[in-house]
Motif scaffolding. Structure first.
Motif, PDB file in Angstrom:
ATOM      1  N   PRO A  53      17.206  79.504  33.213  1.00 25.18           N
ATOM      2  CA  PRO A  53      17.954  79.390  34.468  1.00 25.18           C
ATOM      3  C   PRO A  53      17.593  80.553  35.401  1.00 25.18           C
ATOM      4  CG  PRO A  53      19.399  79.222  32.548  1.00 25.18           C
ATOM      5  CD  PRO A  53      18.086  79.713  32.062  1.00 25.18           C
ATOM      6  N   PRO A  54      17.984  80.456  36.661  1.00 27.90           N
ATOM      7  CA  PRO A  54      17.701  81.558  37.590  1.00 27.90           C
ATOM      8  C   PRO A  54      18.287  82.881  37.092  1.00 27.90           C
ATOM      9  CG  PRO A  54      18.437  79.616  38.782  1.00 27.90           C
ATOM     10  CD  PRO A  54      18.640  79.326  37.334  1.00 27.90           C
ATOM     11  N   ILE A  55      17.571  83.970  37.366  1.00 29.62           N
ATOM     12  CA  ILE A  55      17.965  85.306  36.921  1.00 29.62           C
ATOM     13  C   ILE A  55      17.993  86.234  38.130  1.00 29.62           C
ATOM     14  CG2 ILE A  55      17.236  87.333  35.580  1.00 29.62           C
ATOM     15  CD1 ILE A  55      15.938  85.443  33.602  1.00 29.62           C
ATOM     16  N   ASP A  56      19.010  87.092  38.196  1.00 30.21           N
ATOM     17  CA  ASP A  56      18.992  88.186  39.166  1.00 30.21           C
ATOM     18  C   ASP A  56      19.546  89.433  38.491  1.00 30.21           C
ATOM     19  OD1 ASP A  56      21.810  88.033  39.209  1.00 30.21           O
ATOM     20  OD2 ASP A  56      21.807  86.695  40.936  1.00 30.21           O
ATOM     21  N   ASP A  57      19.734  90.500  39.258  1.00 25.77           N
ATOM     22  CA  ASP A  57      20.143  91.757  38.633  1.00 25.77           C
ATOM     23  C   ASP A  57      21.596  91.763  38.197  1.00 25.77           C
ATOM     24  OD1 ASP A  57      21.293  91.891  41.132  1.00 25.77           O
ATOM     25  OD2 ASP A  57      20.200  93.680  41.783  1.00 25.77           O
ATOM     26  N   ASN A  58      22.316  90.669  38.428  1.00 23.40           N
ATOM     27  CA  ASN A  58      23.684  90.541  37.913  1.00 23.40           C
ATOM     28  C   ASN A  58      23.754  89.582  36.729  1.00 23.40           C
ATOM     29  OD1 ASN A  58      24.934  92.311  39.740  1.00 23.40           O
ATOM     30  ND2 ASN A  58      24.982  90.728  41.320  1.00 23.40           N
ATOM     31  N   THR A  59      22.592  89.228  36.205  1.00 25.06           N
ATOM     32  CA  THR A  59      22.526  88.390  35.008  1.00 25.06           C
ATOM     33  C   THR A  59      22.405  89.288  33.780  1.00 25.06           C
ATOM     34  OG1 THR A  59      21.366  86.652  36.254  1.00 25.06           O
ATOM     35  CG2 THR A  59      21.286  86.537  33.839  1.00 25.06           C
ATOM     36  N   LEU A  60      23.175  88.998  32.768  1.00 21.51           N
ATOM     37  CA  LEU A  60      23.066  89.690  31.487  1.00 21.51           C
ATOM     38  C   LEU A  60      22.374  88.755  30.501  1.00 21.51           C
ATOM     39  CD1 LEU A  60      23.773  92.044  29.511  1.00 21.51           C
ATOM     40  CD2 LEU A  60      25.906  90.804  29.018  1.00 21.51           C
ATOM     41  N   VAL A  61      21.258  89.193  29.928  1.00 21.87           N
ATOM     42  CA  VAL A  61      20.548  88.415  28.920  1.00 21.87           C
ATOM     43  C   VAL A  61      20.729  89.101  27.575  1.00 21.87           C
ATOM     44  CG1 VAL A  61      18.316  87.561  28.136  1.00 21.87           C
ATOM     45  CG2 VAL A  61      18.890  87.503  30.572  1.00 21.87           C
ATOM     46  N   VAL A  62      21.300  88.365  26.627  1.00 24.62           N
ATOM     47  CA  VAL A  62      21.594  88.889  25.297  1.00 24.62           C
ATOM     48  C   VAL A  62      20.649  88.250  24.300  1.00 24.62           C
ATOM     49  CG1 VAL A  62      23.353  89.196  23.517  1.00 24.62           C
ATOM     50  CG2 VAL A  62      24.020  89.167  25.939  1.00 24.62           C
ATOM     51  N   ALA A  63      19.782  89.056  23.698  1.00 21.93           N
ATOM     52  CA  ALA A  63      18.847  88.576  22.679  1.00 21.93           C
ATOM     53  C   ALA A  63      19.462  88.772  21.306  1.00 21.93           C
ATOM     54  CB  ALA A  63      17.526  89.328  22.782  1.00 21.93           C
ATOM     55  N   VAL A  64      19.594  87.695  20.552  1.00 19.29           N
ATOM     56  CA  VAL A  64      20.196  87.745  19.221  1.00 19.29           C
ATOM     57  C   VAL A  64      19.079  87.563  18.196  1.00 19.29           C
ATOM     58  CG1 VAL A  64      22.002  86.843  17.708  1.00 19.29           C
ATOM     59  CG2 VAL A  64      22.273  86.707  20.204  1.00 19.29           C
ATOM     60  N   THR A  65      18.851  88.569  17.365  1.00 17.15           N
ATOM     61  CA  THR A  65      17.760  88.526  16.389  1.00 17.15           C
ATOM     62  C   THR A  65      18.096  89.421  15.217  1.00 17.15           C
ATOM     63  OG1 THR A  65      15.477  89.288  15.987  1.00 17.15           O
ATOM     64  CG2 THR A  65      16.545  90.107  17.979  1.00 17.15           C
ATOM     65  N   GLN A  66      18.136  88.849  14.025  1.00 19.26           N
ATOM     66  CA  GLN A  66      18.489  89.621  12.838  1.00 19.26           C
ATOM     67  C   GLN A  66      17.525  90.784  12.650  1.00 19.26           C
ATOM     68  OE1 GLN A  66      18.181  91.322   9.181  1.00 19.26           O
ATOM     69  NE2 GLN A  66      16.668  89.753   9.551  1.00 19.26           N
ATOM     70  N   SER A  67      16.236  90.494  12.672  1.00 20.04           N
ATOM     71  CA  SER A  67      15.229  91.512  12.387  1.00 20.04           C
ATOM     72  C   SER A  67      14.907  92.385  13.583  1.00 20.04           C
ATOM     73  CB  SER A  67      13.934  90.847  11.903  1.00 20.04           C
ATOM     74  OG  SER A  67      13.348  90.083  12.955  1.00 20.04           O
ATOM     75  N   GLY A  68      15.135  91.869  14.777  1.00 24.43           N
ATOM     76  CA  GLY A  68      14.704  92.569  15.975  1.00 24.43           C
ATOM     77  C   GLY A  68      13.213  92.466  16.209  1.00 24.43           C
TER      78      GLY A  68
END
Length: 604
Positions: A334-349
């Protein structure tokens, strides 16, 4: 998704290498091998199959040497054969290499090397690396500059460890694949993951993309590819070595299911105060998220289901949120701007698809945060902020305790984000935190009383298995189906409860057990959907508290304790994990090492 182990120091390297391979086998188990300096050259022993097969094959072959490398493989280029197993050597056997990742330009490099007389014996992309190093040595370079030049030629992702005959030195580099240094009194380790050497040392250095390290028995030098020295901090891993073993359990999966009371207690320790009704996430002061307009979660597999759990919790609180598959993010974000929070979920990283999505979001200007289990992982270095789930090491390929810990942390994060954006915490936050504080004890009770084994025995020979849920129960239904298919190899599908009547009912027969997750929210609709399948012959297994009305209509009941609706699905998930485990055990499946799968997916 392969596992690398290397050691240089005093004493024989072979036992630590084999121990490391056994500890890393969750990363790949279709072939394994080792190479050690034997005093007169490099001795390579490798074969298709598991590490145990390798150990049996070298019982009668004396392997000695204080420098060595090892590898356990998950195939990407070429099938699992003796020839394709690592380590790989150059055409004269002077250089040995192990590698995790994908060399995207290997075909071009191989063709160029073949024109100059290099002969290849495998179908792997990795084999070009030792040949490339040797080609530069043949041109007059010393080993170190030849290694650096070879690494500079590679395109793609890699963690590489190499050794040269007659040298008491290891050469290593990483780009897009994990590599960690272990430091002990009389030597050094290099490995894909900490459990490889945890019983030898808990002092580690996490390498970053672009790092090159030169290690001998006396010390280690950290540089960039050009040879400029860089600083990397030592850290102490707070994992008990016994956590990386099976203990009294037959399988890691069962052990890790039973560790969930502990892992959840660790996840919430110091972060919630039920008495005050407050959440304290270290590093996230009140107001951290007040300018966030939308939240996007990116993840893969089990972590995606945890992300969906968190996204649903936010949407239910009135905050715009979406959970997206990380491998689709580049084409459907979806569209992203500087008020968007993106949370990456990853066990191992270290999940390649999730890291790519995270980097894409960062480049687009979003605020980024990762929810992970590994301090120092690539995700924690790429993201602006990190929230650790503190689950401890998880060895079983099928994630169990990390899913529940991820979901719990995302529930807390959702409540913090909501409070920051709206200015008010949820009205029943104290009740939620009290339920969360009691969750470890409730899981203990569930584990003691579970009838999952008998349910698995009763329906273990069915043709197909359906899992349904609504709201927060939907992501649990998806996760329940994923666990079942991962380790039983039987067909299983998860659906939103209301979607049954829009197609899946055509597949329902008396040989299709249906597991229905009841969370306390819109349960009447879920019961109606389950009844639609039941009238067509499907046996219904209800996951709900003992006094729930669904117990009267269901054919079977797997009990979950009464709790807050935001957490009920996570208790149901424990029961579904047990059903999957016992069904797979009855079928004689290799539960901890399901076919074609590996724990940490570090390739796209």
């Amino acid at each position: 998704m392969c596992g690398i182990i290397a050691r240089v120091g005093d004493g024989s390297a072979i036992d630590p290498l084999l121990t490391g391979l056994e500890n890393l086998e969750y990363r790949g188990y279709d072939s394994a091998g080792v190479a050690v300096q034997n005093g007169s050259g490099i001795d390579v022993q490798k074969r298709s199959g598991k590490v145990a097969d390798l150990k049996r094959s070298i019982d009668d072959v004396p392997l000695e040497g204080a420098v060595g490398i090892g590898h356990t493989r998950w195939s990407t280029h070429g099938p699992p054969t003796d020839e394709n197993a690592h380590p790989h050597t150059d055409h004269v056997g002077d250089i040995a290499v192990v590698h995790n990742g994908i060399i995207e330009n290997h075909a071009t490099l191989k063709a160029e090397l073949a024109e100059t007389g290099h002969e290849f014996t495998s179908e792997t992309d990795t084999e070009v690396i030792p040949h490339l190093i040797q080609s530069f040595i043949d041109d007059g370079m010393d080993t170190e500059p030849a290694f650096r030049r070879a690494i500079d030629e590679l395109e793609g992702s890699y963690a590489v460890a190499a050794m040269r005959s007659g040298e008491h030195v290891l050469y290593a580099a990483r780009q897009g694949s994990p590599l960690v240094v272990g430091i002990e009194d009389d030597g050094f380790f290099l490995a894909s993951d900490v459990p490889a050497f945890l019983e030898y040392t808990d002092t580690v250095v996490y390498l970053e993309d672009g790092d090159v390290v030169i290690v001998d028995g006396n010390g280690i030098e950290y540089t960039d590819l050009a040879g400029n020295q860089i600083d990397r901090e030592r850290e102490t891993v707070e994992w008990d070595p016994e956590q990386a073993g099976k203990g009294e359990y037959e399988h890691f999966m069962l052990k890790e299911i039973h560790e969930q009371p502990t892992s959840i207690a660790q996840a919430i320790e110091g972060r919630i105060d039920p008495g005050r009704g407050s959440i304290d996430l270290e590093g996230f002061e009140p107001g951290t998220f007040e300018n966030v307009d939308a939240v996007q979660f990116v993840a893969c597999g089990t972590s995606y289901h945890a992300a969906l759990y968190g996204s649903t919790a936010l949407n239910q609180a009135g905050i715009s949120s979406t959970a997206l598959l990380a491998n689709e993010y580049s084409v459907s974000a979806p569209p992203i701007d500087d008020n968007t929070l993106v949370v990456a979920v990853t066990q191992s990283g270290e999940t390649a698809d999730t890291l790519n999505a995270l980097r894409s979001a960062d480049a687009a200007g979003a605020k980024t945060l990762t929810v992970t289990n590994v301090i120092g992982s690539t995700a924690s270095r790429v993201a602006d902020e990190t929230l650790l789930i503190r689950a401890g090491p998880e060895i079983g390929v099928a994630a169990t305790k990390t899913f529940s810990s991820q979901a719990v942390m995302l529930v807390l994060l959702a409540n913090r984000i909501t409070a920051d954006i709206t200015g008010e915490p949820r009205t029943d936050l104290r009740s939620l935190l009290e339920a969360l504080n009691s969750m470890p004890a409730r899981i203990e009770t569930l584990l003691e009383r579970s009838q999952a084994e008998s349910v698995a025995r009763r329906y273990g020979n069915s043709q197909s298995y359906f899992f349904i849920g609504r709201g927060l129960g939907y992501s649990v239904a998806l996760e329940g189906a994923l666990k079942f298919k991962e380790i039983t190899y039987e067909h299983a599908e998860g659906f939103a409860s209301g979607e049954l009547k829009h197609g899946p009912l055509a597949l329902v027969t008396p040989d299709t057990p249906l597991f229905a997750v009841f969370t306390g929210t819109e349960d009447e609709k879920t019961m109606k959907n389950a009844a639609e399948a039941q009238t067509r012959g499907s046996p219904v297994i209800a996951l709900c508290p003992p006094d729930h009305e669904a117990t009267e209509m269901a054919d079977e009941h797997l009990e979950i304790p009464e709790t807050d609706p935001a957490l009920a699905g996570l208790l149901a998930n424990v029961q579904l994990q047990l059903v999957s485990y016992y069904a797979a055990d009855q079928l004689g499946r290799p539960i901890d090492k399901p076919r074609n799968l590996a724990k940490s997916v570090t390739v796209e």
